[in-house]
Design an enzyme around this catalytic site. Structure first.
Site, PDB file in Angstrom:
ATOM      1  N   LYS A   8     122.775  38.527  85.691  1.00 51.96           N
ATOM      2  CA  LYS A   8     123.114  39.172  84.406  1.00 51.96           C
ATOM      3  C   LYS A   8     122.129  38.734  83.330  1.00 51.96           C
ATOM      4  O   LYS A   8     121.493  37.673  83.425  1.00 51.96           O
ATOM      5  CB  LYS A   8     124.553  38.834  83.970  1.00 51.96           C
ATOM      6  CG  LYS A   8     124.821  37.351  83.642  1.00 51.96           C
ATOM      7  CD  LYS A   8     124.553  36.937  82.204  1.00 51.96           C
ATOM      8  CE  LYS A   8     124.742  35.437  82.017  1.00 51.96           C
ATOM      9  NZ  LYS A   8     124.077  34.759  81.006  1.00 51.96           N
ATOM     10  N   PRO A 108     116.536  33.203  89.562  1.00 46.01           N
ATOM     11  CA  PRO A 108     116.091  31.874  89.131  1.00 46.01           C
ATOM     12  C   PRO A 108     117.292  30.971  88.836  1.00 46.01           C
ATOM     13  O   PRO A 108     118.317  31.434  88.339  1.00 46.01           O
ATOM     14  CB  PRO A 108     115.294  32.172  87.855  1.00 46.01           C
ATOM     15  CG  PRO A 108     114.893  33.606  87.956  1.00 46.01           C
ATOM     16  CD  PRO A 108     115.969  34.291  88.753  1.00 46.01           C
ATOM     17  N   VAL A 109     117.153  29.699  89.189  1.00 46.38           N
ATOM     18  CA  VAL A 109     118.273  28.753  89.093  1.00 46.38           C
ATOM     19  C   VAL A 109     118.292  28.067  87.728  1.00 46.38           C
ATOM     20  O   VAL A 109     117.231  27.746  87.180  1.00 46.38           O
ATOM     21  CB  VAL A 109     118.157  27.703  90.227  1.00 46.38           C
ATOM     22  CG1 VAL A 109     119.289  26.686  90.149  1.00 46.38           C
ATOM     23  CG2 VAL A 109     118.159  28.396  91.574  1.00 46.38           C
ATOM     24  N   ALA A 110     119.507  27.840  87.218  1.00 45.77           N
ATOM     25  CA  ALA A 110     119.695  27.198  85.904  1.00 45.77           C
ATOM     26  C   ALA A 110     118.815  27.896  84.861  1.00 45.77           C
ATOM     27  O   ALA A 110     118.066  27.266  84.123  1.00 45.77           O
ATOM     28  CB  ALA A 110     119.383  25.708  85.977  1.00 45.77           C
ATOM     29  N   GLY A 116     124.673  31.160  89.905  1.00 48.21           N
ATOM     30  CA  GLY A 116     125.752  30.468  90.632  1.00 48.21           C
ATOM     31  C   GLY A 116     127.072  31.202  90.485  1.00 48.21           C
ATOM     32  O   GLY A 116     127.818  31.370  91.453  1.00 48.21           O
ATOM     33  N   ASP A 150     131.943  32.709  83.616  1.00 54.56           N
ATOM     34  CA  ASP A 150     131.213  33.966  83.844  1.00 54.56           C
ATOM     35  C   ASP A 150     131.614  34.660  85.151  1.00 54.56           C
ATOM     36  O   ASP A 150     131.172  35.781  85.412  1.00 54.56           O
ATOM     37  CB  ASP A 150     129.694  33.692  83.924  1.00 54.56           C
ATOM     38  CG  ASP A 150     129.070  33.480  82.549  1.00 54.56           C
ATOM     39  OD1 ASP A 150     129.723  33.804  81.543  1.00 54.56           O
ATOM     40  OD2 ASP A 150     127.922  32.992  82.502  1.00 54.56           O
TER      41      ASP A 150
HETATM   42  P1  ATP Z   1     124.805  30.500  83.424  1.00 52.35           P
HETATM   43  O1  ATP Z   1     123.936  31.663  83.018  1.00 52.35           O
HETATM   44  O2  ATP Z   1     126.166  30.919  83.970  1.00 52.35           O
HETATM   45  O3  ATP Z   1     124.851  29.397  82.422  1.00 52.35           O
HETATM   46  P2  ATP Z   1     122.654  29.550  84.989  1.00 52.35           P
HETATM   47  O4  ATP Z   1     121.973  30.795  85.451  1.00 52.35           O
HETATM   48  O5  ATP Z   1     122.070  28.895  83.781  1.00 52.35           O
HETATM   49  O6  ATP Z   1     124.154  29.870  84.723  1.00 52.35           O
HETATM   50  P3  ATP Z   1     122.908  28.637  87.694  1.00 52.35           P
HETATM   51  O7  ATP Z   1     121.719  29.236  88.365  1.00 52.35           O
HETATM   52  O8  ATP Z   1     124.212  29.275  87.959  1.00 52.35           O
HETATM   53  O9  ATP Z   1     122.680  28.504  86.126  1.00 52.35           O
HETATM   54  O10 ATP Z   1     122.908  27.090  88.104  1.00 52.35           O
HETATM   55  C1  ATP Z   1     123.521  26.081  87.341  1.00 52.35           C
HETATM   56  C2  ATP Z   1     123.707  24.854  88.229  1.00 52.35           C
HETATM   57  O11 ATP Z   1     124.723  25.128  89.175  1.00 52.35           O
HETATM   58  C3  ATP Z   1     122.478  24.478  89.013  1.00 52.35           C
HETATM   59  O12 ATP Z   1     121.892  23.380  88.424  1.00 52.35           O
HETATM   60  C4  ATP Z   1     122.967  24.134  90.412  1.00 52.35           C
HETATM   61  O13 ATP Z   1     122.858  22.756  90.674  1.00 52.35           O
HETATM   62  C5  ATP Z   1     124.458  24.503  90.425  1.00 52.35           C
HETATM   63  N1  ATP Z   1     124.828  25.479  91.467  1.00 52.35           N
HETATM   64  C6  ATP Z   1     125.961  25.455  92.186  1.00 52.35           C
HETATM   65  N2  ATP Z   1     126.037  26.505  93.003  1.00 52.35           N
HETATM   66  C7  ATP Z   1     124.948  27.240  92.809  1.00 52.35           C
HETATM   67  C8  ATP Z   1     124.474  28.451  93.367  1.00 52.35           C
HETATM   68  N3  ATP Z   1     125.146  29.121  94.313  1.00 52.35           N
HETATM   69  N4  ATP Z   1     123.308  28.943  92.895  1.00 52.35           N
HETATM   70  C9  ATP Z   1     122.630  28.277  91.926  1.00 52.35           C
HETATM   71  N5  ATP Z   1     123.021  27.110  91.393  1.00 52.35           N
HETATM   72  C10 ATP Z   1     124.180  26.581  91.812  1.00 52.35           C
END
Ligand code: ATP
Length: 299
Positions: A8, A108-110, A116, A150
């Site tokens: 999103k 992309p993560v975090a 997640g 979310d």
């Molecule tokens: P948001 O936009 O909801 O704040 P985000 O996109 O910033 O989320 P995520 O990619 O969801 O962040 O990851 C946040 C943290 O969650 C990561 O640091 C990771 O350690 C943990 N995590 C747990 N499960 C997952 C998953 N399936 N995918 C990615 N990260 C995960």
């Protein structure tokens, strides 16, 4: 069973205030994009949840902020939100069969793109179907909010107003077709810190969420873009100027508007033309400002 967990973006993000329980009340316009993780679920004879994760960045890729690299590691144990979502349903419904879950990360993560949460949403929807649990969308959303604010939105997808802690959802009409360029710089932002450092009294302007809703209802993408605003952006951009540089590059290369998503650090640009977006993507890749550059579209 194969499930797609869409990312999103926030077209607008306002924080209303802090609640006694520590959560924040927000008002956000959410939009799902075609960029997605893929979750394959399979019943297996061995009891328990067997999760395997591929893709996703590792701490080694964080260059700008040493020491915060752990944020971008995707766990493959019970800390993974897929595991937590599966455990929640399997405990409640006393499922003694096992499942194998293979998660391929593309989001992309975090990064402020709810990767997640979307994976957790996909796991809830997937297991509901796989085991024939018969839960309605609303019932899945009630369970999802226990995992993350979310998650209910990620179950619903599309264009929506999110209020409360993000779980009070009002669906909105689909946006006219537009293309979304995603650029994530190699910096980490902790969502907790973003809230802690947010000083709403310093903001000269707040997002006009109601105005954006009117623009969405009118199908006026130019006006939607004019009204894009994220209260986190000024503070996070001050700490990480690369965010502003990516934003400007996108706008100089044809984006109707570019902005940071969620609490960052990902920047997205909205384009009304695919070719222009692709050309801007090339410029962004060449610039070296972004660690990840992805082309997507609203859906
Ligand atoms: P948001 O936009 O909801 O704040 P985000 O996109 O910033 O989320 P995520 O990619 O969801 O962040 O990851 C946040 C943290 O969650 C990561 O640091 C990771 O350690 C943990 N995590 C747990 N499960 C997952 C998953 N399936 N995918 C990615 N990260 C995960």
């Amino acid at each position: 069973m194969r499930c797609f967990a869409k990312a999103k973006i926030n077209l607008a993000l306002d924080v209303i205030g802090k609640r006694p329980d520590g959560y924040h009340d927000v008002r956000m316009i959410m939009q799902s994009v075609s960029l997605h993780d893929t979750l394959d679920l399979e019943i297996c004879p061995e009891p328990g949840i067997h999760l395997c994760v591929s893709g996703g960045s590792t701490s080694g890729e964080d260059t700008e902020e040493q020491g915060t690299g752990l944020l971008t590691v995707v766990p493959s144990d019970e800390k993974n939100l897929v595991y937590r979502a599966a455990a929640l349903l399997m405990d409640e419904f006393h499922i003694d069969k096992g499942i194998t879950a293979r998660l391929a990360k593309e989001i992309p993560v975090a990064a402020g793109m709810a990767g997640g949460s979307s994976d957790a949403a996909a796991a809830l929807v997937g297991l509901n179907n796989l085991f024939g649990l018969g839960l309605s969308c609303r019932e899945l959303m009630e369970r999802g909010v226990k995992i993350g604010a979310d998650v209910p939105y990620c179950i619903m997808g599309g264009t929506a107003l999110a209020e409360g802690i993000g779980e009070v959802l009002t669906p909105l009409p689909k946006l006219p077709e537009c293309f979304v360029l995603i650029g994530k710089p190699a910096v980490s932002v902790s969502t907790r810190e973003a809230y802690e450092n947010l000083d709403l009294s310093l903001l000269s302007e707040r997002p006009d969420i109601d105005g954006m809703i009117r623009a969405i209802r009118a199908g006026d993408i130019q006006d939607v873009c004019r009204k894009m605003k994220n209260v986190f952006e000024p503070g996070i951009e001050k700490k990480h100027p690369v965010i502003g540089r990516i934003r400007r590059l996108m706008e100089e290369n044809g984006a109707l508007k570019a902005m940071m998503s969620g609490s960052g650090p990902t920047v997205f640009g909205i384009f009304d033309d695919r070719r222009t977006m692709e050309a801007a993507g090339e410029r962004l890749s060449e610039s070296g400002l972004a660690q990840t550059v992805l082309a997507s579209e609203t859906c």
